[in-house]
Design a protein around this motif. Structure first.
Motif, PDB file in Angstrom:
ATOM      1  N   UNK A 218      -6.979  13.787  -2.013  1.00  0.00           N
ATOM      2  CA  UNK A 218      -7.276  12.410  -2.402  1.00  0.00           C
ATOM      3  C   UNK A 218      -8.629  11.988  -1.829  1.00  0.00           C
ATOM      4  N   UNK A 219      -9.075  10.781  -2.187  1.00  0.00           N
ATOM      5  CA  UNK A 219     -10.365  10.277  -1.713  1.00  0.00           C
ATOM      6  C   UNK A 219     -10.226   8.855  -1.175  1.00  0.00           C
ATOM      7  N   UNK A 220      -9.040   8.496  -0.712  1.00  0.00           N
ATOM      8  CA  UNK A 220      -8.770   7.116  -0.333  1.00  0.00           C
ATOM      9  C   UNK A 220      -9.444   6.674   0.947  1.00  0.00           C
ATOM     10  N   UNK A 221      -9.931   5.428   0.953  1.00  0.00           N
ATOM     11  CA  UNK A 221     -10.640   4.879   2.105  1.00  0.00           C
ATOM     12  C   UNK A 221      -9.708   4.264   3.140  1.00  0.00           C
ATOM     13  N   UNK A 222      -8.425   4.160   2.821  1.00  0.00           N
ATOM     14  CA  UNK A 222      -7.421   3.694   3.781  1.00  0.00           C
ATOM     15  C   UNK A 222      -6.178   4.544   3.579  1.00  0.00           C
ATOM     16  N   UNK A 223      -5.433   4.779   4.655  1.00  0.00           N
ATOM     17  CA  UNK A 223      -4.389   5.800   4.619  1.00  0.00           C
ATOM     18  C   UNK A 223      -2.974   5.256   4.499  1.00  0.00           C
ATOM     19  N   UNK A 224      -2.764   3.952   4.630  1.00  0.00           N
ATOM     20  CA  UNK A 224      -1.412   3.410   4.543  1.00  0.00           C
ATOM     21  C   UNK A 224      -0.846   3.638   3.142  1.00  0.00           C
ATOM     22  N   UNK A 225       0.281   4.263   3.058  1.00  0.00           N
ATOM     23  CA  UNK A 225       0.906   4.588   1.786  1.00  0.00           C
ATOM     24  C   UNK A 225       0.421   5.908   1.217  1.00  0.00           C
ATOM     25  N   UNK A 226      -0.833   6.234   1.449  1.00  0.00           N
ATOM     26  CA  UNK A 226      -1.403   7.471   0.920  1.00  0.00           C
ATOM     27  C   UNK A 226      -0.879   8.674   1.704  1.00  0.00           C
ATOM     28  N   UNK A 227      -0.864   8.558   3.035  1.00  0.00           N
ATOM     29  CA  UNK A 227      -0.380   9.669   3.856  1.00  0.00           C
ATOM     30  C   UNK A 227       1.074   9.989   3.535  1.00  0.00           C
ATOM     31  N   UNK A 228       1.885   8.953   3.342  1.00  0.00           N
ATOM     32  CA  UNK A 228       3.288   9.175   3.021  1.00  0.00           C
ATOM     33  C   UNK A 228       3.436   9.897   1.676  1.00  0.00           C
ATOM     34  N   UNK A 229       2.595   9.536   0.713  1.00  0.00           N
ATOM     35  CA  UNK A 229       2.645  10.208  -0.589  1.00  0.00           C
ATOM     36  C   UNK A 229       2.224  11.668  -0.466  1.00  0.00           C
ATOM     37  N   UNK A 230       1.258  11.947   0.387  1.00  0.00           N
ATOM     38  CA  UNK A 230       0.820  13.328   0.591  1.00  0.00           C
ATOM     39  C   UNK A 230       1.912  14.159   1.261  1.00  0.00           C
ATOM     40  N   UNK A 231       2.651  13.545   2.171  1.00  0.00           N
ATOM     41  CA  UNK A 231       3.765  14.253   2.811  1.00  0.00           C
ATOM     42  C   UNK A 231       4.806  14.629   1.755  1.00  0.00           C
ATOM     43  N   UNK A 232       5.101  13.710   0.862  1.00  0.00           N
ATOM     44  CA  UNK A 232       6.046  14.024  -0.220  1.00  0.00           C
ATOM     45  C   UNK A 232       5.496  15.160  -1.093  1.00  0.00           C
ATOM     46  N   UNK A 233       4.222  15.083  -1.407  1.00  0.00           N
ATOM     47  CA  UNK A 233       3.608  16.091  -2.267  1.00  0.00           C
ATOM     48  C   UNK A 233       3.591  17.469  -1.632  1.00  0.00           C
ATOM     49  N   UNK A 234       3.517  17.510  -0.298  1.00  0.00           N
ATOM     50  CA  UNK A 234       3.369  18.790   0.404  1.00  0.00           C
ATOM     51  C   UNK A 234       4.600  19.673   0.308  1.00  0.00           C
ATOM     52  N   UNK A 235       5.705  19.132  -0.202  1.00  0.00           N
ATOM     53  CA  UNK A 235       6.891  19.964  -0.415  1.00  0.00           C
ATOM     54  C   UNK A 235       6.681  20.940  -1.564  1.00  0.00           C
ATOM     55  N   UNK A 236       5.705  20.642  -2.423  1.00  0.00           N
ATOM     56  CA  UNK A 236       5.499  21.474  -3.609  1.00  0.00           C
ATOM     57  C   UNK A 236       4.083  22.044  -3.714  1.00  0.00           C
ATOM     58  N   UNK A 237       3.090  21.272  -3.254  1.00  0.00           N
ATOM     59  CA  UNK A 237       1.696  21.702  -3.352  1.00  0.00           C
ATOM     60  C   UNK A 237       1.065  21.627  -1.969  1.00  0.00           C
TER      61      UNK A 237
END
Length: 377
Positions: A218-237
């Motif tokens: 991702x390219x997000x300038x703030x991490x709230x909500x984004x980090x949690x989505x990446x953790x979910x994504x990391x189960x597959x990618x």
């Protein structure tokens, strides 16, 4: 006194025949390609050395133009238009891209060799497929930079059909995808460049559409909500947080440039394990410098260096609007309010997402300002 950096880039193109229409057509095509590949606007051109009529027709009415006729050198290719663009405001160390088209490519065999190498890599199956989701300033700049690097097949998706078409016309992508799922299908890596308030939802969709073990950045300038989505994504990618600390105040794809990330820090925030080699390769090819940080460290720093400055810039613009309208404002005011010209949709999203850190930074800044004002006597 401000220092203005001047740089120059050359180009050439062959002309079919010694006719005015052919000369104008070839010159216009060369100029447009030089501007596109180097991500500069006509306003940055100091002087140009080429048939001036074509440039005027492109709208370059405020650029000083010089014309010259080449010496008749035995064995030289015939009917070649050569261009020398002198540009201001080019960051120190940026390498501009020469452009030699059609038969003029023979004048720079070194450039042709680089293009042949990229083609050979593609034919050998080494072309990497990148899905660019969001084709604004950041997504468009990533696409343009990867084109210059070579070795990438760029598939782009944006919700706005007009932006998709513009990105393709500007060369920021090789292929339009009509949906997020089609963009991610078969991709080696997906780069998500959308506002942070919709970033988690888009990350979820991309993670579901990508091949297993593909890379998601991702390219997000703030991490709230984004980090949690990446953790979910990391189960597959292989998901990695990212934020290119670069940009300008121009809105959307109009602000995209192949040079935007040159020597700029690119924050990386690994979710599980380290940073995949493909991410480091992408950063190398766009010219960025990796900085591995934690989400907490990132958001605290960006609140002070980006998010709060945007709010302050907007407040200063309102404070001095009347004086500026009466032309009682100088370059200092223009510099301090430059950020206020940004598309508010993007910074409003990341300042809201990082509100706690922004408020903490504001308390510190307010105390510093109070101290400065008290010291006036």
């Amino acid at each position: 006194m401000a220092v203005t950096t001047i740089a120059a880039v050359r180009g050439a193109i062959s002309v079919r025949a010694n006719r005015a229409a052919d000369i104008r057509e070839a010159t216009a095509r060369l100029l447009e390609e030089m501007i596109r590949r180097n991500g500069v606007a006509a306003g940055k051109v100091v002087t140009a050395d080429f048939p001036a009529h074509a440039a005027r027709r492109l709208g370059w009415t405020d650029v000083p133009l010089l014309g010259a006729v080449e010496l008749d050198v035995p064995g030289a290719p015939k009917r070649i238009v050569r261009v020398l663009l002198t540009l201001r405001g080019v960051p120190r160390g940026v390498k501009l891209i020469p452009v030699y088209l059609d038969e003029a490519a023979a004048l720079r065999p070194d450039l042709a060799a680089g293009a042949m190498k990229a083609t050979a890599n593609a034919r050998a199956g080494r072309m990497r497929r990148v899905a660019i989701i969001g084709l604004g300033q950041i997504g468009g700049s990533i696409g343009l930079a990867l084109e210059a690097a070579g070795g990438w097949r760029r598939v782009g998706f944006d919700l706005r059909p007009s932006v998709r078409r513009e990105a393709l016309a500007k060369g920021a992508i090789d292929e339009i995808a009509l949906t997020l799922e089609l963009a991610c299908r078969g991709a080696d890596v997906a780069v998500i460049a959308v506002p942070v308030d919709v970033m988690p939802r888009v990350l979820d969709g991309a993670a579901a559409a990508l091949p297993a073990r593909a890379v998601l950045l991702d390219t997000g300038s703030a991490r709230r909500g984004v980090t949690e989505a990446l953790v979910r994504a990391s189960r597959r990618v292989r998901a990695v947080g990212g934020h290119p600390i670069a940009g300008n105040e121009r809105k959307g794809l109009a602000g995209a440039s192949a040079q935007l990330f040159h020597a700029a820090p690119f924050a990386l925030l690994p979710v599980r394990g380290g940073v995949p080699p493909l991410v480091r390769a992408l950063l190398r090819d766009i010219g960025a410098e990796a900085r591995v940080v934690t989400p907490r460290e990132h958001d605290a720093a960006l609140a002070r260096t980006s998010h709060l400055p945007w709010l302050v810039s907007r407040a200063l613009e309102r404070l001095g609007a009347g004086a500026a309208k009466r032309r009682l404002a100088g370059p200092g005011f223009a510099s301090m309010t430059r950020l206020a010209a940004s598309d508010p949709r993007i910074p409003r999203a990341y300042t809201s997402a990082n509100a706690a850190n922004v408020r903490a930074a504001w308390r510190i800044l307010r105390a510093e300002l109070d101290r400065e004002v008290r010291g006036l006597g």
